[in-house]
Every structure is written in C-alpha cells, then in structure tokens.
Design an enzyme around this catalytic site. Structure first.
Site, PDB file in Angstrom:
ATOM      1  CG  ASP A 109      -1.873   1.116   1.325  1.00  0.00           C
ATOM      2  OD1 ASP A 109      -2.316   1.587   0.267  1.00  0.00           O
ATOM      3  OD2 ASP A 109      -2.178   1.561   2.454  1.00  0.00           O
ATOM      4  CD  GLU A 145      -0.273  -5.450   7.895  1.00  0.00           C
ATOM      5  OE1 GLU A 145      -0.685  -5.442   6.726  1.00  0.00           O
ATOM      6  OE2 GLU A 145      -0.845  -4.845   8.819  1.00  0.00           O
ATOM      7  CE1 TYR A 164      -4.795   0.706  10.099  1.00  0.00           C
ATOM      8  CE2 TYR A 164      -3.712  -1.436  10.074  1.00  0.00           C
ATOM      9  CZ  TYR A 164      -3.666  -0.061   9.901  1.00  0.00           C
ATOM     10  OH  TYR A 164      -2.488   0.539   9.548  1.00  0.00           O
ATOM     11  CD  GLU A 166       0.883  -0.692   9.643  1.00  0.00           C
ATOM     12  OE1 GLU A 166      -0.267  -0.768   9.146  1.00  0.00           O
ATOM     13  OE2 GLU A 166       1.902  -1.093   9.072  1.00  0.00           O
TER      14      GLU A 166
HETATM   15  C1  BDP Z   1      -1.417  -2.153   6.906  1.00  0.00           C
HETATM   16  C2  BDP Z   1      -0.117  -2.062   6.137  1.00  0.00           C
HETATM   17  C3  BDP Z   1       0.195  -0.649   5.665  1.00  0.00           C
HETATM   18  C4  BDP Z   1      -1.047  -0.003   5.097  1.00  0.00           C
HETATM   19  C5  BDP Z   1      -2.099   0.061   6.181  1.00  0.00           C
HETATM   20  C6  BDP Z   1      -3.394   0.728   5.711  1.00  0.00           C
HETATM   21  O1  BDP Z   1       0.955  -2.545   6.911  1.00  0.00           O
HETATM   22  O2  BDP Z   1       1.239  -0.689   4.714  1.00  0.00           O
HETATM   23  O3  BDP Z   1      -0.805   1.254   4.540  1.00  0.00           O
HETATM   24  O4  BDP Z   1      -2.410  -1.251   6.556  1.00  0.00           O
HETATM   25  O5  BDP Z   1      -4.247   0.025   5.206  1.00  0.00           O
HETATM   26  O6  BDP Z   1      -2.023  -3.348   6.609  1.00  0.00           O
HETATM   27  O7  BDP Z   1      -3.514   1.932   5.829  1.00  0.00           O
END
Ligand code: BDP
Length: 581
Positions: free
Chosen positions: A169, A397, A454, A489
């Site tokens: 991404d 990941e 997330y 993240e």
């Molecule tokens: C994670 C990835 C990252 C993405 C992020 C996203 O590690 O590179 O930019 O999600 O979706 O899965 O913003």
C-alpha cells in the site's frame, strides 16, 4: 558498509544534480533531478504508471589530483534494480531498491579523465522482488471480483500489457532515489568498523582493513577531546565516566571513533547505550522505554521517495513537536542520512527490511528465502553501529495464520540470522497483520511483539465501542505471553478539513475518537510497550477504491499540516514525557 565521508584522508564527489533520463527505448532523453524518484517529475501519465527498464546518464570527471587513490562509485539506493555502465561497458549491477552498493573504479578510469556514466533501472516488482509485486494475481485492496469472466479477461489483458501492480500500500516510486557519490580512499584502507558499547564505558571494536598498516583508534567526546585510545584491529576502548546516549526526552550524547590505518582515516559517530528486554519491559540503558511515535514512509510531493535532507529535518522536528520518540522504517530501510540525524536527535528507530506484500499464502513456495536473508544481512551490516536503531523488523504483515508451520519455518531462520549478524544483538521482531492470532506460531515467538490492528476501521467499521470490546478481548489473549507488546499500526483514513458534529469515518473528529478508544485499551495494560499510529503523514499509493489520492491515515497531511489527531497525540505524549522524567 561505511557511509561515504570526506576527511583528512578521503574525498567525496557528490553526483547529485540534473542528469538525463530516458523512460524507455524510443522516448526522448529529458532532464531529471537526481536523487529523486522519476515518477512525479513529468506531467505525463506514462512516467507515473510505467513498469520496465529506464536509463539515466551523466558525465563523470575524475579530478587529476586524485591520482594514486582508490576510486569508489557508491549508489545509496536505485529502485528496484540497477545495471551500471561506464563508457558503454557494464561495470556492475545490483538487485534491491533500498540498500547501497559500490563499484570500484580505480582500474577503470584515469584521474583527469571524463567518462560516460549510465545507469539502467528496473522498477518492476514480482514474486521474487522485495517488496512483492502481484504478478496480476490480486490487486492490493479489492477491485478483484474473482470468477467473473469479463473481469478475469481484463486482468489477463493487464498482465499481457505488463501492468505491474504492487502487493503493498505505497506508490511504487522508482529510479535513483538516493545520492550517488564518487569517493576516494588511500590504497591501503579501512573497509569496515564495528562497535559494541556497554554502559560501563567499554566499547569493543573491530576494524576490517585491506592492505598493509596498523590500526589506531581514539574515542573523542562531544567537544572533540580524546577520552580513550587503543591499538590493533580488535580490542576495547575504555571511556571513563561515560555519557550515555539517551532517547528523547533525554540527551542523545554522541562520541566519535577516530580510526586510522596507514594513510587512511575514518570518523564514526557512536553512542553508548544498551538495549535489553526483561519480562514485559523494553529497556534502554536499564530504564523502561515506551515507544510512542507514528510509523513513516519516505514520501513527499515532487521527490516521491527521493532522499531530501530538508524533509528529513522538518519531519524530525515535527516528531519533537509531537513529543514522539520513535518510528518504524515502514516498509523498507530508509536513507542513511535519516539514521545519522536520529542518532543526533535521540529518535529511536525500528529498522525494517522491504519484505512487505507477503500476504498471499503461496509466497512460502516462492524462491525468496535466500534473497531475503541477504537483504536482512545487508541492512544490519549497514545500520549496525547506529545507537538510534534498537529493534530489527524482519518484515511487515506476512500471512502467518493459514499455514502457521510454513510461516514459522520461513521466518524463524531469519530471526536467528538477525541475531547472529548483529554484533550488538538487538531484539528482533516481525510485524504481524490482523489475523487469527490463536493460530499464529511465529509472531508470539519474537523478542518483542509488534501487531498491526485496525479494529474500528477495516473491521467493526465506525463502531468504536465494539472495537474496544474486541481489542480488549485480543489483549486478554496476549496478556499471559509475558512479552512486551507494541501496537505497531492502527489508524483511520481522514480527509483534512472534513468535519462532523457526529464523529463519522473520514472526519477529523473520528480520527481523534478512534485513537482515544485505542488509547483507553492500551493504557489498561502493563505489557504494552508502545503505540505507533499509522501514519505520520498522508502518502501516495497506487489507485484503488479505498484510496482518495493516496492513503489518508496521516496525523499530518502530505504537506505536513497537522490534523486534529496530531494535536491529540501531542498532548498525550507530552504527558508521557513528563511521567518518564
Ligand atoms: C497495513 C499495512 C500498511 C497499510 C495500512 C493501511 O501494513 O502498509 O498502509 O495497513 O491500510 O495493513 O492503511
């Protein structure tokens, strides 16, 4: 590999400037800035979307007064692979877009001569590059619709036309992304220096050399006074009453190792600091360190992924403004200038290989392992002496829950290799994707657990109460693993300037509420060793149905204007700084 340096024994010629560039056979040669990605320097779509070979050229003049010296041409990063020609003859090549390579020119050009330098760059990504390209199988983020005849035909056509999609991404910025330099050393020279400091002021050292000579080494303090000396290629420097390198908000005190060998000399800044894990605590100099700082990208308007000192300094000052103390080099090793700056600024780095996009289960069948091991070794060899680097990340990941044993068999040898390679034996991690964590065998075996989650964004979208409930349930599962854990993240796409009295997804209010919800869960747990929001700033990606002019999860916009969430973290981390003092 030593960073190029001008000193009393060595000269450097920086080849940055305007070179000539040809996108592909038959297109015109055009002026181009080096270093910088080529993609955004031209307004035509084909420069942004291109996949294939391109060429750069410039003239290289060797000063006549460099007679008698070794001549080395150093490329800090050419993305993703390079072939180098001098006067039309190939003199070297390199695979991998984020680490340096060198070519010795001593016997190929005469001082006083001008030679034609040409660099052929290949930006294509596939199953044998790091990062990974999709080879047309699945686009990153949806738009895939498997099984629909017409869509499948469309995908076949894309493949035939050489459309080269990333399995990651971030935009596939390419070209000569980092400086190119020509430097000299005397004929007998210092090849490498390795330092292993300990808190009592003893610094074990090793100097690798070529040719005849004797090694002498001095440690200079920050004022330039000699505080310890030793002779011989291997030994110990004993620094009395050492000043420690402390991450911010402490003092990142730096010494300099001045190494001499025959006519040659090299000055290497270093810090005295120790990194250790005890139970659930991550310790720097024996004190618990809590990681707080957003992950980054090398990304900016015009430059793409091109090295930009002004941007680096600006970004690090924004880290100070945020009271942030760290970042991860998501998702590839950064330009060396950034690590040198962070050594001076006390910002801690988690250093990551470009192993990203390995989410397809088949990747364990691909022929990547040896190359991945080489890249990991090269990254550690390049960055081993930086006090700012405190953790190695093997990758980001990968799939680890569908075939847990295959994943374990792939990653565990890399984990061991990182420990064997690093003279300072720093902790090692692998950054885990949101997954069926109960099945995962590899992520929980890391020295420090890094997980990307997330909740409330990609799943349970917008429902922050349930996101907290679910995240807490997962944290209960991790609680008895007795490891430090970092939420490496978490984030929400946010359009700067989009507001709502009701905090709905994509508004600045939602981003703040999202982070508040996650903070509430993190603050309840002792084993949480840090929080690293995704991302520091908005960044460019390839097009997709979930990307509005790129990834908008930045705390800052792409031009570094704070969103409300930046102010939220600024306050939160300021109070953490106060507590840690
Ligand atoms: C994670 C990835 C990252 C993405 C992020 C996203 O590690 O590179 O930019 O999600 O979706 O899965 O913003």
């Amino acid at each position: 590999m030593l960073y190029p340096q001008a000193n009393a024994a060595r000269a450097v010629q920086d080849l940055s400037g305007v070179w000539l560039f040809q996108l592909k056979e038959g297109t015109p040669w055009r002026n181009i800035a080096v270093p910088a990605s080529y993609n955004d320097q031209f307004p035509e779509a084909e420069y942004r979307a291109y996949a294939g070979l391109s060429r750069y050229k410039t003239a290289l003049t060797i000063p006549a007064f460099w007679q008698g010296q070794r001549l080395i041409l150093r490329f800090d990063a050419v993305t993703h692979s390079a072939r180098v020609l001098l006067n039309g003859r190939e003199i070297g090549s390199h695979r991998g877009g984020f680490l340096p390579f060198e070519i010795e020119l001593t016997d190929l050009v005469q001082p006083g001569e001008t030679a034609a330098l040409e660099v052929e760059v290949d930006n294509r990504i596939n199953h044998s590059t790091l990062p990974i390209g999709t080879e047309g199988s699945t686009a990153f983020f949806g738009s895939d619709n498997p099984g629909i005849t017409a869509v499948e035909a469309g995908k076949r056509r894309q493949r035939e036309q050489g459309i080269n999609l990333p399995a990651f991404d971030f935009f596939n910025y390419a070209g000569i992304n980092r400086p190119v330099r020509l430097y000299t050393t005397p004929k007998a020279y210092i090849q490498d220096v390795t330092l292993i400091p300990s808190l009592n002021g003893e610094v074990k050292y090793r100097v690798d050399t070529e040719g005849e000579g004797r090694v002498h080494i001095d440690a200079l303090d920050a004022e330039g006074a000699t505080v310890a000396s030793a002779d011989g290629a291997e030994g110990v420097l004993r620094i009395p009453q050492p000043h420690l390198w402390e991450p911010r908000p402490g003092t990142p005190y730096l010494y300099t190792a001045r190494v001499s060998f025959g006519q040659d000399q090299y000055l290497l800044p270093f810090g005295i600091r120790e990194v250790k894990i005890e139970g659930t605590k991550f310790l720097i100099n024996g004190k618990p360190f809590r990681f707080h700082g957003p992950c980054k990208h090398e990304d900016s308007p015009f430059h793409g992924r091109g090295m930009d000192q002004c941007l680096n300094v600006t970004d690090i000052n924004l880290y100070h403004w945020l009271h942030a103390n760290c970042f991860r080099t998501s998702h590839y090793p950064y330009a060396e200038e950034m690590y040198r700056l962070c050594d001076r600024e006390g910002i801690v780095i988690v250093d990551e290989t470009p192993a990203v996009g390995m989410w397809a289960d088949e990747h364990y069948g691909w022929d990547l392992k040896d190359y991945h091991a080489q890249v990991l070794k090269d990254m550690i060899d390049r960055d081993k002496n930086h006090p700012c680097v405190v953790v190695w990340s093997l990758g980001n990941e990968p799939s680890t829950d569908t075939y847990p044993q295959k994943a374990y068999d792939y990653w565990w040898p890399l984990y061991q290799l990182a420990h064997q390679t690093d003279p300072q034996n720093r902790p090692v991690t692998l950054v885990g994707c949101q997954n069926i964590y109960e099945k995962d065998r590899i992520i929980p075996t890391m020295d420090i657990v890094f997980i990307n989650r997330y909740y409330g964004w990609y799943n349970l979208s917008g429902d922050l109460e349930t996101a907290k409930y679910a995240f807490r349930m997962e944290l209960d599962w991790w609680a008895d693993k007795n490891k430090p854990m970092v939420l490496s993240e978490y984030g929400a796409d946010t359009i700067a300037g989009l507001h709502g009295a009701v905090a709905e997804m994509f508004t600045e209010e939602f981003q703040v509420e999202f982070y508040k919800a996650m903070s509430a869960c993190l603050d309840e747990r002792d084993f949480i060793a840090g929080e690293m929001p995704w991302n520091f700033a908005d960044f460019s990606t390839c097009q997709g149905p979930m990307r509005v002019g790129g990834n908008r999860k930045g705390l800052f916009t792409r031009d570094r204007r704070p969103k409300m969430a930046a102010h939220y973290f600024r306050q939160r981390w300021a109070s953490m700084d106060e507590k840690s003092q």
